[in-house]
Design a protein around this motif. Structure first.
Motif, short mmCIF file in Angstrom:
data_model
loop_
_atom_site.label_atom_id
_atom_site.label_comp_id
_atom_site.label_asym_id
_atom_site.label_seq_id
_atom_site.Cartn_x
_atom_site.Cartn_y
_atom_site.Cartn_z
N ASN A 34 30.95 26.01 196.08
CA ASN A 34 29.67 24.77 196.52
C ASN A 34 28.36 23.86 195.79
N ASN A 35 28.48 24.79 194.54
CA ASN A 35 27.87 23.61 193.79
C ASN A 35 29.05 22.27 193.16
N THR A 36 30.43 22.93 192.84
CA THR A 36 31.33 22.12 192.48
C THR A 36 31.75 20.90 193.69
N SER A 37 31.58 21.31 195.20
CA SER A 37 31.57 20.04 195.53
C SER A 37 30.84 19.05 195.21
N GLU A 38 28.94 19.66 195.46
CA GLU A 38 28.07 19.18 195.48
C GLU A 38 28.56 17.94 193.74
N MET A 39 28.42 18.74 192.61
CA MET A 39 28.36 18.10 191.42
C MET A 39 29.12 16.81 191.72
N VAL A 40 30.89 17.45 191.74
CA VAL A 40 31.81 16.29 192.28
C VAL A 40 31.75 15.25 192.77
N GLU A 41 30.80 15.55 193.59
CA GLU A 41 30.63 14.25 194.87
C GLU A 41 29.10 13.72 193.90
N PHE A 42 28.15 14.51 193.63
CA PHE A 42 27.04 13.42 193.14
C PHE A 42 27.74 12.86 191.79
N LEU A 43 28.85 13.74 190.74
CA LEU A 43 29.13 12.19 189.95
C LEU A 43 29.59 11.10 189.92
N LYS A 44 30.50 11.32 191.26
CA LYS A 44 31.59 9.99 191.91
C LYS A 44 30.23 8.82 192.40
N SER A 45 29.01 9.38 193.07
CA SER A 45 28.49 8.41 193.31
C SER A 45 27.71 7.63 192.13
N ILE A 46 27.73 7.62 191.15
CA ILE A 46 26.70 7.68 189.82
C ILE A 46 27.19 6.12 189.66
N PRO A 47 27.06 4.91 189.57
CA PRO A 47 27.56 3.18 189.55
C PRO A 47 28.18 3.62 188.11
N SER A 48 28.87 2.26 187.89
CA SER A 48 29.67 2.77 186.76
C SER A 48 28.88 2.33 186.38
N GLU A 49 27.86 1.24 186.19
CA GLU A 49 26.90 0.81 185.39
C GLU A 49 26.16 2.04 184.70
N LYS A 50 25.96 2.68 184.99
CA LYS A 50 24.95 3.91 184.21
C LYS A 50 25.92 4.81 183.44
N TRP A 51 26.60 5.07 183.50
CA TRP A 51 27.82 6.59 182.56
C TRP A 51 27.16 6.01 181.23
N ASN A 52 27.28 4.97 180.67
CA ASN A 52 26.78 4.75 179.26
C ASN A 52 25.06 4.39 179.16
N PHE A 53 24.33 5.24 179.66
CA PHE A 53 22.84 4.80 180.53
C PHE A 53 22.51 5.93 179.20
N ARG A 54 21.57 5.49 178.23
CA ARG A 54 20.63 6.65 178.00
C ARG A 54 19.19 6.12 178.14
N TYR A 55 18.47 7.03 178.72
CA TYR A 55 16.70 6.96 178.99
C TYR A 55 16.09 6.39 177.72
N LYS A 56 16.39 7.05 176.45
CA LYS A 56 15.86 7.10 175.35
C LYS A 56 17.33 6.54 174.01
N PRO A 57 16.92 6.20 172.99
CA PRO A 57 18.16 5.96 172.12
C PRO A 57 18.76 7.50 171.88
N GLU A 58 17.41 8.31 171.89
CA GLU A 58 18.42 9.49 171.27
C GLU A 58 18.23 10.79 172.21
#
Length: 172
Positions: A34-58
């Protein structure tokens, strides 16, 4: 085997934060699936422009965080295999920051990372399905902490949930 069947001597206090993320009635194999399915669906829902985002530089990017989850899954699966086979030698810890720094995670595509997570986790599910009840209860030492093979399975699920929450709360 259910989470409620774990005993205090099967994992260190540090890992409680991961294991406590699961209900007491959580069954190991079903929860991994179940966690595998949930994680895959969650990761697929992340907008492409967010994948390289860092909320702080470090801080890690989402790509680096997913690579960290993959690396950690591999390490935990190896540890579970060692314990299930009654390895008597202590297993070392690892420096997760150093692994991320040297992972090249930011140079990978989101779809590649998602697929790799899915395959690595599926491999872990097959590994856990191969363990007998006795193998699951064997305790070994990882990073100076006594841990059972079955506790590691629940730790893997809680670790993924932990990072899913971080992504949801700090990155999206």
């Amino acid at each position: 085997m259910k989470k409620a069947q774990l005993t205090k001597g099967e994992f260190g206090e540090f890992y409680s934060g991961y294991i406590d993320r699961l209900d007491d009635e959580a069954e190991l194999i079903a929860s991994l699936e179940n966690n595998t399915s949930e994680m895959v669906e969650f990761l697929k829902s992340i907008p492409s422009e967010k994948w390289n985002f860092r909320y702080k530089p470090e801080k890690w990017s989402i790509k680096e965080m997913v690579q960290h989850i993959i690396d950690t899954e591999r390490i935990f699966q190896y540890r579970a295999l060692c314990f299930a086979r009654n390895e008597q030698n202590p297993l070392p810890g690892f420096d997760h920051d150093l692994y991320v720094l040297n992972s090249g995670g930011d140079n990978r595509s989101a779809s590649e990372l998602i697929e790799e997570f899915k395959i690595v986790r599926q491999s872990g599910i097959f590994l856990y399905k191969s363990f007998t009840d006795l193998m699951l209860k064997i305790i070994g030492n990882m990073n100076d902490v006594n841990t059972s093979a079955r506790a590691i399975g629940f730790i893997m699920i809680g670790h993924a949930k932990h990072h899913k929450d971080i992504i949801s709360n700090r990155y999206l």
